[in-house]
Design a protein around this motif. Structure first.
Motif, short mmCIF file in Angstrom:
data_model
loop_
_atom_site.label_atom_id
_atom_site.label_comp_id
_atom_site.label_asym_id
_atom_site.label_seq_id
_atom_site.Cartn_x
_atom_site.Cartn_y
_atom_site.Cartn_z
N PRO A 1 0.83 -1.21 0.00
CA PRO A 1 0.00 0.00 0.00
C PRO A 1 0.87 1.27 0.00
O PRO A 1 2.04 1.21 0.36
CB PRO A 1 -0.79 -0.11 1.30
CG PRO A 1 -0.08 -1.08 2.14
CD PRO A 1 0.72 -1.97 1.24
N VAL A 2 0.25 2.36 -0.38
CA VAL A 2 0.99 3.64 -0.40
C VAL A 2 1.23 4.06 1.06
O VAL A 2 0.32 4.02 1.89
CB VAL A 2 0.16 4.71 -1.14
CG1 VAL A 2 0.85 6.05 -1.09
CG2 VAL A 2 -0.09 4.26 -2.56
N SER A 3 2.46 4.46 1.34
CA SER A 3 2.76 4.84 2.72
C SER A 3 2.61 6.36 2.89
O SER A 3 2.68 7.11 1.91
CB SER A 3 4.18 4.41 3.07
OG SER A 3 5.06 4.85 2.08
N PRO B 1 -11.49 13.47 -1.79
CA PRO B 1 -12.66 12.87 -2.40
C PRO B 1 -12.99 11.50 -1.82
O PRO B 1 -12.17 10.92 -1.12
CB PRO B 1 -12.26 12.71 -3.87
CG PRO B 1 -11.04 13.49 -4.05
CD PRO B 1 -10.40 13.66 -2.73
N ASN B 2 -14.16 11.02 -2.16
CA ASN B 2 -14.53 9.66 -1.76
C ASN B 2 -13.49 8.69 -2.30
O ASN B 2 -12.96 8.90 -3.40
CB ASN B 2 -15.89 9.26 -2.36
CG ASN B 2 -17.00 10.15 -1.86
OD1 ASN B 2 -17.27 11.19 -2.44
ND2 ASN B 2 -17.61 9.76 -0.77
N MET B 3 -13.25 7.66 -1.55
CA MET B 3 -12.35 6.57 -1.97
C MET B 3 -10.88 7.00 -2.06
O MET B 3 -10.07 6.28 -2.62
CB MET B 3 -12.76 5.99 -3.33
CG MET B 3 -14.09 5.30 -3.34
SD MET B 3 -14.03 3.82 -2.35
CE MET B 3 -13.05 2.77 -3.42
N SER B 4 -10.57 8.18 -1.54
CA SER B 4 -9.18 8.63 -1.72
C SER B 4 -8.25 8.09 -0.63
O SER B 4 -7.05 8.31 -0.68
CB SER B 4 -9.12 10.16 -1.75
OG SER B 4 -9.65 10.66 -0.54
N GLY B 5 -8.82 7.41 0.39
CA GLY B 5 -7.96 6.77 1.39
C GLY B 5 -7.96 7.45 2.75
O GLY B 5 -7.09 7.16 3.57
N LYS B 6 -8.96 8.31 3.01
CA LYS B 6 -8.97 9.04 4.30
C LYS B 6 -9.15 8.07 5.48
O LYS B 6 -8.35 8.08 6.42
CB LYS B 6 -10.11 10.07 4.32
CG LYS B 6 -10.02 11.14 3.26
CD LYS B 6 -11.15 12.13 3.37
CE LYS B 6 -12.54 11.58 3.13
NZ LYS B 6 -12.77 10.97 1.82
N THR C 1 -13.17 14.59 6.96
CA THR C 1 -14.49 15.14 6.65
C THR C 1 -14.62 15.50 5.17
O THR C 1 -13.62 15.71 4.48
CB THR C 1 -14.76 16.40 7.52
OG1 THR C 1 -16.06 16.88 7.24
CG2 THR C 1 -13.74 17.51 7.24
N HIS C 2 -15.89 15.53 4.74
CA HIS C 2 -16.17 16.03 3.39
C HIS C 2 -16.57 17.50 3.45
O HIS C 2 -16.75 18.13 2.42
CB HIS C 2 -17.31 15.23 2.75
CG HIS C 2 -16.88 13.86 2.33
ND1 HIS C 2 -15.99 13.65 1.33
CD2 HIS C 2 -17.21 12.63 2.79
CE1 HIS C 2 -15.79 12.35 1.16
NE2 HIS C 2 -16.51 11.71 2.06
N PHE C 3 -16.77 18.02 4.67
CA PHE C 3 -17.16 19.43 4.80
C PHE C 3 -15.90 20.30 4.72
O PHE C 3 -15.19 20.48 5.71
CB PHE C 3 -17.87 19.68 6.13
CG PHE C 3 -19.13 18.87 6.29
CD1 PHE C 3 -20.09 18.82 5.30
CD2 PHE C 3 -19.35 18.15 7.47
CE1 PHE C 3 -21.26 18.08 5.46
CE2 PHE C 3 -20.52 17.42 7.64
CZ PHE C 3 -21.46 17.37 6.63
N1 LIG Z 1 -2.58 3.98 1.32
C1 LIG Z 1 -3.27 3.20 0.48
N2 LIG Z 1 -2.63 2.39 -0.39
C2 LIG Z 1 -3.33 1.61 -1.24
N3 LIG Z 1 -4.66 1.54 -1.28
C3 LIG Z 1 -5.37 2.31 -0.45
C4 LIG Z 1 -4.70 3.18 0.49
N4 LIG Z 1 -5.64 3.81 1.20
C5 LIG Z 1 -6.83 3.37 0.76
N5 LIG Z 1 -6.67 2.47 -0.23
C6 LIG Z 1 -7.72 1.78 -0.98
O1 LIG Z 1 -8.76 2.71 -1.23
C7 LIG Z 1 -10.00 2.24 -0.75
C8 LIG Z 1 -10.83 3.38 -0.22
O2 LIG Z 1 -10.19 3.93 0.89
P1 LIG Z 1 -11.00 4.66 2.05
O3 LIG Z 1 -12.25 3.94 2.39
O4 LIG Z 1 -10.02 4.90 3.14
O5 LIG Z 1 -11.37 6.02 1.35
P2 LIG Z 1 -12.19 7.26 1.93
O6 LIG Z 1 -11.51 8.49 1.43
O7 LIG Z 1 -12.35 7.15 3.39
O8 LIG Z 1 -13.56 7.08 1.20
P3 LIG Z 1 -15.01 7.68 1.63
O9 LIG Z 1 -14.83 9.16 1.77
O10 LIG Z 1 -15.86 7.35 0.47
O11 LIG Z 1 -15.37 7.01 2.89
C9 LIG Z 1 -9.63 1.22 0.32
O12 LIG Z 1 -10.57 0.20 0.40
C10 LIG Z 1 -8.29 0.68 -0.12
O13 LIG Z 1 -8.48 -0.47 -0.90
#
Ligand SMILES: Nc1ncnc2c1ncn2[C@@H]1O[C@H](COP(=O)(O)OP(=O)(O)OP(=O)(O)O)[C@@H](O)[C@H]1O
Length: 914
Positions: A638-640, A657-662, A768-770
């Protein structure tokens, strides 16, 4: 050597013989003073000779008429529930079944849902194989909120007592119960007074729907009796616990109720001076509430509770059940004491640097059985002597010999160790009681008798366990048995020759000896087996059957064995009497083996992935940290990301954004913190942590239909729990607060929660998204904005814009807009709907912009506030010399002027006025 309250040896204290009382320095009582005559095990099959723990001892003999009325009734959720299989001792006239009046509270919970404490019920309570019984009591009147708890694992003779003050949400009780994974919870019948359920009782029923709840008459919660029980049953090694608990009335009261109940339901009782009794206050470990444990997937995976994708799954390379239990409880309750953590880290480092030690220990530990379980059966005296109990006792002695045979190997391996913790554990193995017991066992048990897997192997070991020439009748019975077994082999051979079949003798516990025949290449006459072969079973490519003669021979075999076991048992009982006074050293061995196993497991995890030894400072700083579970799940690394949180910058707002890894990032920080606090290395290039006294998480969950709570209500309960409990030393993770209501209200709630938390010195990560919340950075000097970067590309074929997630954390607020709509575009929503949504979103934001006055005055005030707070903080924390301070203030002034330029370019002279 020094033993902490959690039973752990820490390297930070002076070492001595290992038998010194922690608080007083008193030496352990001598064996003779602690082993009354009542210890002697009963002679076989004569229950009248079984000794009770003490005839003078206040608690009466279990299962007798004096137990009458002890068990008020067994109730779960207002419904009487079946008594555990073992609890058939009391006749119905002895018990009066009562139900908790007041009706059944609504129970609508499933694993993973959230309780009224805001604490999610992780599926820990649903893990099968639970064997813990817990008694709970709450103080009344002014003492309400004071909780006493006593628990015992039926597989491990360890009585754990605790007493603590809890808040109105009872989060500590619920969390502790989750960690214990009880199969049964005992509560006083007064938990339901005048038809009203107490709040604690309601919460327990809601949070533990799969657990038996039993009402015990309040009078059995008797602290005086509890103290007597502990004095009577506590092994001398742990006698100092008496000093800790003698004024803790609630935990003593629960001990009385629990031990009385155990006597009642079990067909055995604990021998005097045999129990490990420890007191566990809540102040020695980090508090992780059960919702947070579930959110972080510490021991149970939220999607699939059998999955190994949990922190426990990542770290668990243990070889013994005791090691696995220890690791689990450490993950759920990490340590607070830096010295203890450091000694663990030193030990792991040594294991990683010394391959011979690592593999030598791994090899030695891997052969140990569950010592706790063995101890549990050895210190219990059966109420009734049955043939089965006799046979089990022989097995236990074989297991004991097997265990003690492993000690010299372990000693040898540990001889070369250098670090304090390993040395301390090595010292515990020097206890000569291990050798004394082994020597005594060897006087009656064959040298080569050992514990073997497989029912026939073990049966043979049991049969020949007692040495020859001890009992002439036993020797004869064994000869008879051997002859029958030889006859069986002869019979099977003859049958094979008679029919020309490849027959062989097999054995199973249920069938005894039977015949097995592989089907490969066998042609059956007329496609059938001869009628002589009866009770035929077919498994894959083989037949199993028997004959009338073989059945008879099995009968003779069993008879011979019964004789053998009976006579062996007499010898074994005498042996147990002689070794009983030394048996408590096994507690030390169990502690040593489980701890070494856990340390090896943590070291093993470092060999699988690149982990680094953490440091403990006042700052949370992680360089290139990775999510440990994601790392295990993902095929690619995974990305560190880096993390930096300090007192001056203790509130990080993460946008993106959504799914960006927060969420992943937030959890990663908490998981690394927990790993560090259990003494594990962490997945990073560098890591430094501030010890957290509590770890809180609020991470979005779906609606909880079971409790009929809306997303919003759950959010509010969880956040209120954090607000009520967070301290300056806590680590708080909040993800997407306020998404369960309208955007304006959500922002409002987030803002005020942030402002509250900003008043604490807790380390907080807030995703947050806000984006409006990012303004907090300009209001508070301790806020820092971070965001998850994304890149945009165009699809070469379609020309459509694509989002590429980099999962990289960068300074500042995310400038991504309408990412929700962009995420929706990837889904199967019709383009017309997306188009319409874009139009509406655009109009709404234009309207909002039009309404928002470009108010330079407000921004100027914020800049002033910003400057003032920074100055205040500098003044408070400054250790700078006057010149550096002057330079720093000059820098601040410049920064302030720049901020004013952006806020109100029309008023450049403001700085002078200020
Ligand atoms: N550091 C990372 N390295 C690789 N993949 C990652 C990493 N962080 C997150 N991901 C991948 O991205 C997916 C979405 O991450 P995450 O749920 O943390 O996003 P989010 O920004 O919280 O989304 P949301 O706002 O929609 O809740 C994870 O299921 C994972 O597979």
């Amino acid at each position: 050597m020094y033993q902490s309250n959690t039973g752990e040896i820490t390297g930070s204290e002076p070492t001595d013989s290992g038998q010194t009382c922690r608080r007083s320095g008193l030496k352990e009582a001598t064996a003779s003073s602690c082993c009354p005559a009542s210890l002697s095990p009963a002679l076989p099959y004569r229950s009248s000779e079984v000794h009770t723990p003490s005839s003078s001892h206040a608690p009466s003999q279990p299962g007798t008429a004096s137990d009458g009325g002890f068990l008020e009734g067994q109730c779960r959720n207002g419904i009487r529930v079946g008594r555990p299989a073992s609890s058939v001792l009391m006749s119905s006239s002895d018990t009066s079944t009562v139900r908790f009046p007041g009706g059944t509270p609504r129970l609508r919970r499933t694993p993973g849902s959230t309780g009224p404490t805001g604490t999610s019920v992780s599926s820990v309570s649903t893990i099968s194989g639970a064997s813990v019984i817990v008694a709970v009591v709450e103080g009344r009147g002014l003492a309400r909120g004071e909780i006493g708890m006593a628990s015992i694992d039926l597989k491990c003779p360890e009585l754990i007592l605790s007493q603590f003050a809890d808040t109105g949400t009872y989060a500590k009780v619920i969390t502790r119960l989750h960690i214990l994974m009880p199969m049964e919870i005992l509560m006083p019948d007064t938990a339901s007074e005048k038809g009203k359920w107490t709040k604690l009782f309601k919460l327990i029923t809601e949070n533990f729907p799969g657990v038996n709840l039993t009402a015990i008459q309040r009078k059995y919660y008797n602290e005086k009796k509890g103290l007597e029980y502990i004095q009577q049953l506590c092994a001398p090694e742990f006698a100092t616990v008496l000093m800790e608990v003698q004024t803790k009335y609630y935990c003593l009261a629960t001990a009385a109720a629990l031990l009385k109940y155990l006597e009642f339901i079990q067909s055995s009782f604990y021998a005097a001076k045999s129990l490990k009794v420890i007191f566990k206050g809540s102040e020695q470990t980090t508090m992780i509430d059960s919702a947070s444990a579930a959110n972080l997937e510490l021991v149970v995976n939220n999607r699939d509770n059998r999955s190994d994708y949990t922190l426990l799954g990542v770290l668990n390379h243990t070889k013994t059940p005791g090691g696995a239990r220890r690791l689990r409880s450490n993950i759920l309750e990490p340590l607070l004491d830096v010295d203890t953590i450091t000694t663990r880290l030193d030990a792991i480092q040594e294991l990683l640097q010394n391959e011979e030690l690592f593999f030598g220990l791994k090899n030695a530990i891997g052969h140990f059985l569950d010592i706790d379980r063995l101890l549990s059966v050895l210190v219990q005296i059966p109420k009734q002597e049955t043939a089965q109990a006799a046979e089990s006792k022989i097995t236990h002695v074989i297991q004991l010999k097997h265990t003690l045979d492993l000690v010299p190997q372990l000693r040898e391996v540990l001889k070369t160790c250098n670090t304090a913790l390993l040395k301390a554990y090595s010292a515990t193995l020097e206890d000569n009681r291990f050798d004394i017991i082994l020597e005594q066992i060897k006087t009656v048990v064959n040298y080569d008798t050992t514990y073997l897997k497989g029912s026939l192997n073990l049966r043979t070991q049991k049969c020949y366990a007692v040495r020859p020439n001890i009992n002439a009748f036993l020797d004869i019975a064994r000869r008879v048995y051997t002859e029958i077994v030889d006859d069986i082999a002869g019979l099977v051979n003859k049958l094979g020759e008679k029919y020309g079949f490849p027959l062989r003798t097999s054995f199973s516990t249920t069938r005894g000896f039977f015949i097995q025949m592989k089907l490969d290449g066998v042609v059956l006459p007329e496609g059938k087996l001869p009628p002589e072969f009866i009770k035929v079973t077919k498994q894959k490519n083989s037949y199993g059957f028997t004959t009338a003669d073989l059945i008879k021979m099995n009968g003779r075999c069993d008879e011979a064995l019964r004789e053998i076991f009976h006579m062996s048992y007499v010898v074994i009982c005498q042996l147990l009497t002689t070794i009983h006074e030394h048996i408590h050293c096994l507690y030390k061995l169990s502690d040593t083996v489980s701890m070494l196993d856990m340390l090896l497991s943590l070291a093993n995890a470092c060999t699988i992935s690149d982990y680094v030894r953490p440091e403990f400072t006042d700052t949370l700083a992680i360089k290139q940290g990775r999510h440990p579970i994601l790392e295990r799940m993902a095929r690619q690394q995974p990305v560190s990301n880096n993390t930096y949180i300090s007192e001056g910058s203790n509130f990080v707002i993460v946008t993106g954004p959504n799914m960006s890894g927060k969420s992943t990032y937030l959890k990663q920080v908490a998981l690394c913190q927990i790993m560090a606090q259990i003494g594990s290395f962490v997945p990073a290039e560098y890591a430094s942590f501030r010890i957290a006294d509590q770890i809180f998480t609020r991470i979005g969950v779906d609606d909880d239909f079971e409790t009929n709570s809306s997303t919003f209500m759950l959010e509010m309960k969880e956040i209120s729990y954090i607000i009520h409990n967070a301290s300056d030393r806590s680590l708080t993770i909040i993800d997407e607060l306020g998404r369960g209501t309208s955007a304006e209200e959500g922002i409002g709630i987030c803002h005020s929660v942030c402002e509250f938390l900003l008043g604490l010195k807790a380390f907080t990560l807030f995703a947050t998204h806000f984006l409006e919340l990012c303004q907090l950075e300009s209001l508070y000097p301790n806020v820092e904005n971070q965001h998850m970067e994304v890149e945009h590309t165009r699809n070469r074929d379609s020309g459509a814009e694509q989002v590429v997630y980099t999962y990289l954390l960068s300074r500042g607020c995310s400038d991504e807009r309408q990412y929700g709509l962009r995420a929706a575009e990837i889904t199967s929503l019709p383009p017309s709907i997306i188009q319409e949504a874009k139009l509406v979103a655009c109009k709404v934001s234009q309207q909002l912009l039009a309404k928002r006055p470009a108010d330079p005055e407000t921004q100027r005030q914020r800049a002033v506030y910003h400057l003032a707070t920074r100055l205040l903080q500098t003044a408070r924390n400054s250790r700078l010399d006057p010149e550096s301070l002057r330079m720093y203030l000059k820098g601040l002034k410049k920064q302030y002027e720049a901020e004013l330029q952006t806020a109100a370019p029309a008023r450049p002279t403001d700085t002078e006025e200020e």
